[in-house]
Design a protein around this motif. Sequence first.
Motif, PDB file in Angstrom:
ATOM      1  N   ALA A  12      54.223  -2.583  86.983  1.00  0.00           N
ATOM      2  CA  ALA A  12      55.139  -1.804  86.143  1.00  0.00           C
ATOM      3  C   ALA A  12      56.137  -1.008  86.979  1.00  0.00           C
ATOM      4  O   ALA A  12      57.343  -1.028  86.694  1.00  0.00           O
ATOM      5  N   GLN A  13      55.685  -0.309  87.987  1.00  0.00           N
ATOM      6  CA  GLN A  13      56.580   0.503  88.818  1.00  0.00           C
ATOM      7  C   GLN A  13      57.607  -0.378  89.521  1.00  0.00           C
ATOM      8  O   GLN A  13      58.795  -0.069  89.537  1.00  0.00           O
ATOM      9  N   SER A  16      60.132  -1.698  86.947  1.00  0.00           N
ATOM     10  CA  SER A  16      61.049  -0.653  86.491  1.00  0.00           C
ATOM     11  C   SER A  16      62.108  -0.372  87.557  1.00  0.00           C
ATOM     12  O   SER A  16      63.281  -0.190  87.241  1.00  0.00           O
ATOM     13  N   GLU A  17      61.714  -0.348  88.819  1.00  0.00           N
ATOM     14  CA  GLU A  17      62.679  -0.122  89.897  1.00  0.00           C
ATOM     15  C   GLU A  17      63.684  -1.268  90.008  1.00  0.00           C
ATOM     16  O   GLU A  17      64.827  -1.068  90.374  1.00  0.00           O
ATOM     17  N   GLN A  18      63.262  -2.457  89.658  1.00  0.00           N
ATOM     18  CA  GLN A  18      64.126  -3.632  89.786  1.00  0.00           C
ATOM     19  C   GLN A  18      65.035  -3.835  88.572  1.00  0.00           C
ATOM     20  O   GLN A  18      66.180  -4.250  88.724  1.00  0.00           O
ATOM     21  N   PHE A  19      64.548  -3.535  87.344  1.00  0.00           N
ATOM     22  CA  PHE A  19      65.279  -3.916  86.143  1.00  0.00           C
ATOM     23  C   PHE A  19      65.752  -2.772  85.251  1.00  0.00           C
ATOM     24  O   PHE A  19      66.561  -2.999  84.353  1.00  0.00           O
ATOM     25  N   GLU A  24      66.311   5.407  83.215  1.00  0.00           N
ATOM     26  CA  GLU A  24      64.969   4.913  82.882  1.00  0.00           C
ATOM     27  C   GLU A  24      64.040   4.977  84.091  1.00  0.00           C
ATOM     28  O   GLU A  24      62.865   5.341  83.962  1.00  0.00           O
ATOM     29  N   LYS A  25      64.574   4.669  85.270  1.00  0.00           N
ATOM     30  CA  LYS A  25      63.778   4.795  86.499  1.00  0.00           C
ATOM     31  C   LYS A  25      63.345   6.245  86.697  1.00  0.00           C
ATOM     32  O   LYS A  25      62.200   6.519  87.049  1.00  0.00           O
ATOM     33  N   ARG A  26      64.294   7.158  86.472  1.00  0.00           N
ATOM     34  CA  ARG A  26      63.991   8.583  86.608  1.00  0.00           C
ATOM     35  C   ARG A  26      62.882   8.999  85.634  1.00  0.00           C
ATOM     36  O   ARG A  26      61.967   9.720  85.995  1.00  0.00           O
ATOM     37  N   MET A  27      62.944   8.503  84.403  1.00  0.00           N
ATOM     38  CA  MET A  27      61.915   8.828  83.423  1.00  0.00           C
ATOM     39  C   MET A  27      60.544   8.327  83.876  1.00  0.00           C
ATOM     40  O   MET A  27      59.550   9.043  83.789  1.00  0.00           O
ATOM     41  N   ILE A  28      60.489   7.105  84.369  1.00  0.00           N
ATOM     42  CA  ILE A  28      59.211   6.537  84.839  1.00  0.00           C
ATOM     43  C   ILE A  28      58.670   7.359  86.000  1.00  0.00           C
ATOM     44  O   ILE A  28      57.476   7.664  86.057  1.00  0.00           O
ATOM     45  N   ARG A  29      59.547   7.745  86.927  1.00  0.00           N
ATOM     46  CA  ARG A  29      59.099   8.575  88.053  1.00  0.00           C
ATOM     47  C   ARG A  29      58.598   9.932  87.564  1.00  0.00           C
ATOM     48  O   ARG A  29      57.571  10.426  88.029  1.00  0.00           O
ATOM     49  N   ASP A  64      71.245   1.676  78.717  1.00  0.00           N
ATOM     50  CA  ASP A  64      70.157   2.651  78.673  1.00  0.00           C
ATOM     51  C   ASP A  64      69.491   2.666  77.310  1.00  0.00           C
ATOM     52  O   ASP A  64      70.163   2.512  76.287  1.00  0.00           O
ATOM     53  N   VAL A  65      68.189   2.916  77.310  1.00  0.00           N
ATOM     54  CA  VAL A  65      67.473   3.169  76.051  1.00  0.00           C
ATOM     55  C   VAL A  65      66.945   4.602  76.024  1.00  0.00           C
ATOM     56  O   VAL A  65      66.282   5.003  75.074  1.00  0.00           O
ATOM     57  N   VAL A  66      67.243   5.368  77.084  1.00  0.00           N
ATOM     58  CA  VAL A  66      66.952   6.805  77.119  1.00  0.00           C
ATOM     59  C   VAL A  66      68.244   7.532  77.488  1.00  0.00           C
ATOM     60  O   VAL A  66      69.109   6.982  78.161  1.00  0.00           O
ATOM     61  N   ASP A  67      68.366   8.783  77.030  1.00  0.00           N
ATOM     62  CA  ASP A  67      69.566   9.549  77.359  1.00  0.00           C
ATOM     63  C   ASP A  67      69.350  10.359  78.632  1.00  0.00           C
ATOM     64  O   ASP A  67      68.279  10.307  79.246  1.00  0.00           O
ATOM     65  N   GLU A  68      70.377  11.111  79.033  1.00  0.00           N
ATOM     66  CA  GLU A  68      70.310  11.847  80.307  1.00  0.00           C
ATOM     67  C   GLU A  68      69.213  12.904  80.331  1.00  0.00           C
ATOM     68  O   GLU A  68      68.737  13.282  81.397  1.00  0.00           O
TER      69      GLU A  68
END
Length: 121
Positions: A12-13, A16-19, A24-29, A64-68
Motif C-alpha cells: 500500500a505505501q 500510494s507513493e507511485q500512483f 493523497e501521499k501526504r494524507m497516507i503519511r 485529487d480525491v482529497v483536498d488540501e
Amino acid sequence: MDIEQIRSFPEAQLLSEQFFSDREKRMIRQTQGDIKAFFRIWARKEAFIKALGRGLSQSLERFDVVDESGGWIEYIIDPQGSESYQVRDLSVDPDYSAALCFQGNGKPHIRMQTFLLKSFF
C-alpha cells in the motif's frame, strides 16, 4: 463504481507513493499508512477513472480525491476536459470501501439494495 475489500496490503505505501497525488501521499503519511484511508482513496480513484471510461490510461496522480486540508473532495474536474464529476462514498460493509462517481452537478438519489444469493452447489 468501485468496491475494494479492506485487507492487509504490504504494498500500500509503495503504491500510494507511485500512483497517488501529492495531497493523497501526504494524507497516507499523516495517517501512518492507515489501510482504510489507502483503500478509500483507491476506491474513489478507480470509480473516477471508470466514470471517465479511460481505464488506467488516465494518470492517477493527475487528480485529487482529497483536498488540501485532508478532507474528501465531492467534485472532480476531468484533467483532460472541463466536465465535472461527483464522487460519493458508499457504505456497504465495514470490511469494504466503495465509491460511486458520475458526471454532473445535480443532487444524486442513491438507492442500494442487498441481495442474498443461495449457493447452487
